[in-house]
Design an enzyme around this catalytic site. Structure first.
Site, short mmCIF file in Angstrom:
data_model
loop_
_atom_site.label_atom_id
_atom_site.label_comp_id
_atom_site.label_asym_id
_atom_site.label_seq_id
_atom_site.Cartn_x
_atom_site.Cartn_y
_atom_site.Cartn_z
N CYS A 105 0.89 -1.18 0.00
CA CYS A 105 0.00 0.00 0.00
C CYS A 105 0.91 1.22 0.00
CB CYS A 105 -0.87 0.01 1.25
SG CYS A 105 -1.62 -1.59 1.65
N ALA A 107 1.43 4.33 -2.03
CA ALA A 107 1.37 5.76 -2.39
C ALA A 107 1.17 6.63 -1.15
CB ALA A 107 0.21 5.99 -3.37
N LYS A 111 7.21 5.58 2.60
CA LYS A 111 7.91 4.41 3.15
C LYS A 111 8.65 3.65 2.04
CE LYS A 111 5.09 4.08 7.27
NZ LYS A 111 3.99 5.00 6.90
N GLU A 129 0.50 0.29 -5.59
CA GLU A 129 -0.63 1.10 -5.14
C GLU A 129 -1.85 0.72 -5.97
OE1 GLU A 129 -1.42 3.31 -2.71
OE2 GLU A 129 -3.39 3.33 -3.67
N ASP A 156 -4.56 -4.88 -7.10
CA ASP A 156 -5.24 -5.23 -5.87
C ASP A 156 -4.37 -6.25 -5.11
OD1 ASP A 156 -8.09 -5.22 -4.61
OD2 ASP A 156 -7.43 -7.32 -4.63
N CYS A 226 -1.76 4.37 10.91
CA CYS A 226 -1.56 5.64 11.62
C CYS A 226 -2.83 5.93 12.41
CB CYS A 226 -1.21 6.76 10.64
SG CYS A 226 -2.40 7.00 9.35
N1 SAM Z 1 2.83 3.81 2.62
C1 SAM Z 1 2.42 5.13 2.17
C2 SAM Z 1 3.50 6.13 2.47
O1 SAM Z 1 4.26 5.92 3.44
O2 SAM Z 1 3.62 7.14 1.74
C3 SAM Z 1 1.08 5.51 2.76
C4 SAM Z 1 0.04 4.49 2.52
S1 SAM Z 1 -1.58 4.92 3.02
C5 SAM Z 1 -1.50 4.74 4.73
C6 SAM Z 1 -2.50 3.53 2.52
C7 SAM Z 1 -2.56 3.30 1.03
O3 SAM Z 1 -3.37 2.13 0.81
C8 SAM Z 1 -3.19 4.42 0.25
O4 SAM Z 1 -2.34 4.83 -0.77
C9 SAM Z 1 -4.47 3.81 -0.32
O5 SAM Z 1 -4.79 4.29 -1.61
C10 SAM Z 1 -4.15 2.33 -0.37
N2 SAM Z 1 -5.34 1.46 -0.34
C11 SAM Z 1 -6.65 1.83 -0.23
N3 SAM Z 1 -7.45 0.75 -0.26
C12 SAM Z 1 -6.65 -0.32 -0.41
C13 SAM Z 1 -6.89 -1.72 -0.52
N4 SAM Z 1 -8.12 -2.22 -0.47
N5 SAM Z 1 -5.82 -2.53 -0.68
C14 SAM Z 1 -4.58 -2.04 -0.71
N6 SAM Z 1 -4.29 -0.71 -0.60
C15 SAM Z 1 -5.30 0.13 -0.45
#
Ligand code: SAM
Length: 459
Positions: A105, A107, A111, A129, A156, A226
């Site tokens: 995950c 975007a 990280k 992403e 996904d 978070c």
């Molecule tokens: N790791 C990123 C960073 O440090 O910049 C932040 C990630 S953010 C907490 C969670 C990410 O999970 C988002 O980019 C979101 O679009 C994605 N996301 C949303 N639904 C999801 C799903 N069902 N499966 C996987 N990722 C998902």
């Protein structure tokens, strides 16, 4: 700050107790702390206050005007809140040999760029992403960071579940209810609801379940959110131990970092960053190990080698370190990738959309070989290959706005422009003028220039 929902305040009182809830709510109402992580491959800079759990990371005494800082656009540093950087300590403590890593995950890439600095030399990262509209920012940040050992994908989690036992290390930085971001992000406050917490917890389990299938026996999964509540945190870790057989892994920390352990009364090793105790936003992290067992091997395809001779004008752009191979995936471009990871990239491409893999070295238009922006941003570029032009601040901002550069003494042909000796991109000199080749999508959009600009380095 926006008024916090009453139900959230009640849940916080139950979580930390009446005595701590007051200081914690006061900390949430306070200003967030600014911090950055420096890309030591591009910039040697250190600040007075280190983030103690992360290499090359510093607290700042105020926000930078980073949109107007050429070094930010050059990928010389990343603006990241300090608690998230605990991942650096986890990785450097637990990994000591090259890994195939997945950031599921990913975007906008905070990280992922951290992993690209922290993973053992020789590792390869897949930064994924699922949300299409967020993939471009991930690809841009990874490109600017400049490490070639990375692929950006968009799929996904179920796409990765098909790649059974393929990854040695997986980060699930899960979409969550965002309670830990309340002081930075008013949108997170507005969106919060108890039912949202339930929904996030269920979705996280589904993501963890699919990620687990992609983890090899003996591999490590880092789970982070978070948010503060137990449902999305300790309960999900206990669900992983109960349903998936995951083994929680402790990570040594220092008392002065102010990290909090499990808040569900259990003794599972988890790492909570609470804003009244630790300098950073709210964060939860746990490391889980998949028990040893037989690996169900994923078939690695034989690389289809197109027998193309790499023209000298392309090969000379790339520093050769023996590991990097330049190839022509199609007739329009040349790409550089660490050779040992090529079969893995093909296996991944068979299961999920690959947005980019490695570094594009050059594209081909008719008889013209055009060096790529990606190459110049990466550590692969051979600094002596093209003429260089060092820009002052105003010219650098004009360049990053994709404006018409005013400087005239540019050699004919492709030149690299830099600021504080860090490459920003390319121009094509035409004799009396030059074309700005900064990528359209990365340009500074605002035409307004703030009066009070705060840069990381005053050049
Ligand atoms: N790791 C990123 C960073 O440090 O910049 C932040 C990630 S953010 C907490 C969670 C990410 O999970 C988002 O980019 C979101 O679009 C994605 N996301 C949303 N639904 C999801 C799903 N069902 N499966 C996987 N990722 C998902």
């Amino acid at each position: 700050m926006q008024q916090l929902p009453e139900e959230f305040i009640d849940s916080l009182r139950r979580l930390v107790g009446e005595d701590e809830a007051g200081p914690m709510l006061a900390a949430i109402a306070d200003e967030p702390q600014s911090s950055i992580r420096v890309n030591s491959h591009k910039l040697q800079w250190s600040g007075p206050e280190r983030v103690p759990w992360c290499d090359d990371a510093y607290y700042l005494d105020g926000r930078l005007t980073y949109t107007f800082d050429p070094l930010f656009h050059a990928g010389a540093y990343y603006v990241q809140e300090a608690s998230s950087m605990f991942l650096d300590h986890v990785v450097r403590t637990l990994l000591d040999a090259p890994v195939l890593a997945l950031d599921l995950c990913a975007a906008p890439g905070g990280k992922s760029t951290l992993l690209l600095s922290a993973l053992p030399e020789g590792s390869f990262l897949v930064a994924n992403e699922v949300v299409r509209s967020r993939v471009a920012s991930l690809a841009a940040n990874v490109t600017k960071w400049g490490n070639p050992s990375v692929a950006v994908t968009s799929g996904d989690p179920s796409c990765f579940a098909r790649m059974t036992d393929a990854f040695d290390f997986i980060l699930v930085d899960a979409p969550c209810s965002g309670e830990g971001m309340f002081r930075k992000d008013a949108g997170a406050v507005a969106e919060w609801s108890p039912s949202g917490v339930e929904l996030c917890a269920r979705r996280q389990r589904s993501i963890l379940d699919e990620a687990w299938q992609a983890l090899r026996p003996g591999g490590l999964l880092v789970y982070s959110t978070c948010t503060y509540n137990i449902k999305e945190n300790e309960e999900n870790v206990r669900w992983m131990t109960g349903h998936l057989g995951a083994e929680p892994v402790p990570v040594g920390t220092r008392a002065e970092w102010g990290i909090t352990g499990a808040l569900d009364g259990s003794s599972i090793p988890v790492y909570r960053f609470m804003p009244h105790k630790t300098r950073g936003e709210g964060l939860f992290m746990a490391v889980l190990r998949k028990p040893d067992g037989d690996v169900r091997p994923v078939a690695l395809p034989k690389c289809k080698r197109r027998s193309v001779t790499i023209p000298h004008d392309v090969a000379r752009l790339v520093k050769s370190d023996g590991r990097i191979e330049v190839e022509a995936p199609d007739s329009n471009r040349f790409v550089a990738l660490p050779g040992e990871w090529k079969p893995v990239v093909e296996m991944i491409a068979g299961n999920v959309r690959v947005v980019k893999a490695g570094v594009q070295v050059a594209s081909v238009k008719g008889r013209d070989i055009i060096p790529s922006h990606e190459l110049v941003m990466s550590g692969l570029y051979d600094n002596d290959a093209l003429p260089a032009v060092e820009l002052g601040y105003d010219d650098a901002i004009t360049y990053l706005r994709r404006g018409q550069p005013a400087w005239s003494d540019v050699a004919r042909g492709y030149c690299v422009v830099s600021y504080s000796s860090v490459p920003l991109g390319l121009v094509k000199g035409l004799g009396n003028r030059c074309n700005n080749l900064y990528p359209q999508d990365y340009r500074i959009l605002t035409t307004h220039t703030p009066e009070d600009i705060r840069l990381l380095v005053n050049a």
